[in-house]
Design an enzyme around this catalytic site. Sequence first.
Site, PDB file in Angstrom:
ATOM      1  CD  GLU A 166       3.827  -9.983  10.956  1.00 23.44           C
ATOM      2  OE1 GLU A 166       4.754 -10.796  10.894  1.00 23.44           O
ATOM      3  OE2 GLU A 166       3.940  -8.792  10.604  1.00 23.44           O
ATOM      4  CG  ASN A 185      16.395  -9.859   4.124  1.00 23.58           C
ATOM      5  OD1 ASN A 185      15.338 -10.301   3.686  1.00 23.58           O
ATOM      6  ND2 ASN A 185      16.512  -8.648   4.592  1.00 23.58           N
ATOM      7  NE  ARG A 215      19.180  -9.241  -0.097  1.00 31.86           N
ATOM      8  CZ  ARG A 215      17.972  -9.129   0.434  1.00 31.86           C
ATOM      9  NH1 ARG A 215      17.210 -10.201   0.589  1.00 31.86           N
ATOM     10  NH2 ARG A 215      17.518  -7.950   0.819  1.00 31.86           N
TER      11      ARG A 215
HETATM   12  C1  MV4 Z   1       4.690  -4.522   8.724  1.00 28.29           C
HETATM   13  C2  MV4 Z   1       4.358  -3.170   8.983  1.00 28.29           C
HETATM   14  C3  MV4 Z   1       3.589  -2.896  10.087  1.00 28.29           C
HETATM   15  N1  MV4 Z   1       3.153  -3.915  10.872  1.00 28.29           N
HETATM   16  N2  MV4 Z   1       4.239  -5.480   9.533  1.00 28.29           N
HETATM   17  C4  MV4 Z   1       6.970  -3.832   4.614  1.00 28.29           C
HETATM   18  C5  MV4 Z   1       8.158  -4.558   4.071  1.00 28.29           C
HETATM   19  C6  MV4 Z   1       8.186  -5.851   4.769  1.00 28.29           C
HETATM   20  N3  MV4 Z   1       9.538  -6.206   5.083  1.00 28.29           N
HETATM   21  C7  MV4 Z   1       7.352  -5.671   5.971  1.00 28.29           C
HETATM   22  N4  MV4 Z   1       6.709  -4.412   5.861  1.00 28.29           N
HETATM   23  C8  MV4 Z   1       5.943  -3.938   6.852  1.00 28.29           C
HETATM   24  N5  MV4 Z   1       5.456  -4.879   7.699  1.00 28.29           N
HETATM   25  C9  MV4 Z   1       3.496  -5.167  10.580  1.00 28.29           C
HETATM   26  N6  MV4 Z   1       3.050  -6.161  11.376  1.00 28.29           N
HETATM   27  C10 MV4 Z   1       4.863  -2.188   8.130  1.00 28.29           C
HETATM   28  C11 MV4 Z   1       5.650  -2.582   7.042  1.00 28.29           C
HETATM   29  C12 MV4 Z   1       6.150  -1.504   6.228  1.00 28.29           C
HETATM   30  C13 MV4 Z   1       7.506  -1.232   6.178  1.00 28.29           C
HETATM   31  C14 MV4 Z   1       8.436  -1.995   6.876  1.00 28.29           C
HETATM   32  C15 MV4 Z   1       9.794  -1.729   6.808  1.00 28.29           C
HETATM   33  C16 MV4 Z   1      10.229  -0.660   6.032  1.00 28.29           C
HETATM   34  C17 MV4 Z   1       9.325   0.099   5.340  1.00 28.29           C
HETATM   35  C18 MV4 Z   1       7.971  -0.171   5.393  1.00 28.29           C
HETATM   36  C19 MV4 Z   1       7.065   0.616   4.692  1.00 28.29           C
HETATM   37  C20 MV4 Z   1       5.741   0.335   4.751  1.00 28.29           C
HETATM   38  C21 MV4 Z   1       5.273  -0.734   5.516  1.00 28.29           C
END
Ligand code: MV4
Length: 450
Positions: free
Chosen positions: A201, A290, A292
């Site tokens: 991504e 999710n 749940r």
């Molecule tokens: C990402 C992102 C930036 N760009 N995807 C971390 C948990 C997972 N649910 C997805 N995550 C992330 N995906 C893209 N394309 C940054 C994160 C991320 C993050 C996302 C949600 C809440 C906290 C986070 C902390 C670090 C990185």
Amino acid sequence: MFDTVLIANRGEVALRVQRACRTLGLRTVAVHSAADRDAPHVRHADIALWIGPAAARRSYLDQAAILFAAEVSGAGAIHPGYGFLSENADFAERVEAAGRVFIGPSPESIRTLGNKIAARRAMRDAGVPCVPGSDAALPDDADLLGELADRIGYPVILKAAGGGGGRGMRVVRDGSGLADALALTREEARQAFCNADVYLEKFLLHPRHVEIQVLADQHGQVVWLGSRDCSLQRRHQKVLEEAPAPGIAAETIQAIGTRCVAACRRIGYRGVGTFEFLVEDGAFCFIEMNTRLQVEHCVTEMTTGIDLVQQQIRVARGERLALAQDAIRQRGHAFECRINAEDPETFAPAPGRITGWELPGGPGVRVDSHAGAGTVVSPYYDSLIAKLVVHGDTRAEALARLRVALDEMRVGGIETNLDLHRRIVRDPDFEAGGVDIHHLEHRLAQERGA
Ligand code: MV4
């Protein structure tokens, strides 16, 4: 239909489910480990069965023990809560094969949406906006891979199809590190998830984490229940959540919510579900779903007035949704603080015996907790001891109530993150609303430097 529900969980969520079952006049079966004999949901249940020692592998994750407990107690349904077996498609399948109801989505839905590549494809096909990325598992061929990443644009993030919630990810800044990063991520994914598929991504630099709650019955009726903002987190552990997501135009949220509902109809989803989005510069990008009940469901309950666990049980029973979309509104604003037993400096879990316990109260204040004076917080499970949930007519009113409630609350005998919450609710950027997913960690780094 079933009249007895087995609660396959522990802690605050087991008590939450116990209360919802009682409200509906259902009998309950508590299954508990050796560490949870004296838990309140165990005391309140009609039947309590010991299923093993404290270690989760040998109790709350022991599928055979839980299925046997359902059989001997005559429980017609199993509520998995969150964590443990809640998103385990094989377990849901075994529950159904035993002629019981799994209170959750179908095993097929859990399996499809648990594969993040399949989930992305399903959402894209249903018109839910996704982060720009690959539509299938990545090839090992370096040229094809390089082309794909160039098209998406650096930085990119590699994610394991079997991952989620921050597990199995790796950020790649430019083309030189891509092939090696893929090999590493693939190997980790094979080990951790028994699935070597990895996808790509665009890596968003400053997104917010915004969720949409949905609820679907078994007859094709689906509603969405507003938004939540869960951007305040540390190392992928949410710390404080709110509803609705502040500073986003009602029409934007509405458009996304409508897409989520359409996607649920298309895939025949049933039960409660959460669509996770990254929101950057006003654009919503789906990342995962999710399947749940979530820890933070309470802020949705406080703003919509809907008991999500009761709804979850009703739709599992085959009832039609009695809620019409145009009658659902998010009224006012709600916050939830996750109160953990943890070291304030290191954030390491800090188990022990609680000796003092004073709870806040007053209008709009709700505390969901299984703990109290005398409770022993076990090192075997996560460190959540209470959720402090506060509602107000406006965000400012809810925040004012939250400050008072946090100042009133006292936990003695163990260390907690109450002080962290007291600092967060006085942070001007948090007060303004709309901070991104890195905000809390930046603040903590600043505090350490100061
Ligand atoms: C990402 C992102 C930036 N760009 N995807 C971390 C948990 C997972 N649910 C997805 N995550 C992330 N995906 C893209 N394309 C940054 C994160 C991320 C993050 C996302 C949600 C809440 C906290 C986070 C902390 C670090 C990185």
